[in-house]
Design an enzyme around this catalytic site. Sequence first.
Site, short mmCIF file in Angstrom:
data_model
loop_
_atom_site.label_atom_id
_atom_site.label_comp_id
_atom_site.label_asym_id
_atom_site.label_seq_id
_atom_site.Cartn_x
_atom_site.Cartn_y
_atom_site.Cartn_z
N CYS A 1 -136.12 -19.09 52.86
CA CYS A 1 -136.72 -19.24 54.19
C CYS A 1 -137.15 -20.70 54.33
CB CYS A 1 -137.86 -18.26 54.43
SG CYS A 1 -139.37 -18.54 53.47
N ASN B 1 -140.79 -21.08 51.93
CA ASN B 1 -140.88 -20.33 50.68
C ASN B 1 -142.30 -19.86 50.37
OD1 ASN B 1 -140.30 -20.85 47.15
ND2 ASN B 1 -139.69 -19.09 48.34
N CYS C 1 -143.68 -17.30 52.91
CA CYS C 1 -143.83 -16.05 53.69
C CYS C 1 -142.68 -15.08 53.44
CB CYS C 1 -143.95 -16.35 55.19
SG CYS C 1 -145.43 -17.24 55.69
N ARG C 2 -141.57 -15.28 54.15
CA ARG C 2 -140.48 -14.31 54.13
C ARG C 2 -139.70 -14.25 52.83
NH1 ARG C 2 -137.48 -16.39 59.31
NH2 ARG C 2 -138.21 -18.33 58.38
N SER C 3 -139.30 -15.39 52.28
CA SER C 3 -138.46 -15.33 51.07
C SER C 3 -139.22 -14.80 49.86
CB SER C 3 -137.77 -16.66 50.80
OG SER C 3 -138.68 -17.71 50.59
N ASP D 1 -140.36 -15.18 61.70
CA ASP D 1 -141.24 -15.89 60.78
C ASP D 1 -142.70 -15.57 61.11
OD1 ASP D 1 -142.61 -17.68 59.17
OD2 ASP D 1 -141.27 -19.35 59.60
#
Length: 152
Positions: free
Chosen positions: A8, A11, A13-15, A123
């Site tokens: 993401c 690196n 939040c999402r990933s 995001d």
Amino acid sequence: MHKILFICHGNICRSPMAQYVLQDMVEKRGIADQFYIDSAATSTEEIGNGVHPGTRRKLREEGIYCGDHRARQLRREDYDRYDYILGMDQWNLRNMKRMLREDPEHKIGLLLDFTGHPRDIADPWYTGDFDATYEDVREGCEALLEYLQKMS
């Protein structure tokens, strides 16, 4: 062994959410020894920072441990180290292709491409909706795991 790298923007939040969700899934199925899972950023903005508090909170609510993750940036040599390099949205995908330059082995894609409804994962840094992000990540990880089990 399946080597998966989630990507993401920062690196945080999402990933890392995808990393720890998939890690939790494979551990609960007793197949963790068949996987190496990590995550990285396309930007340098958050390098060295830990998991975003909103992601940490949501994972804790779901009973998922997220460790002492520190953001790092995607590197060209990651292409050779991983079987799948999966971004969260089209912006990530463009940056991944720019950074890695070529994809002769077709390793680069989006996590939700494995689902029946391919789309971007919003995001939560901008939306503030970590619940919605978690649901998309969980759906993507379940679909990815199903795909990998069919391929084995």
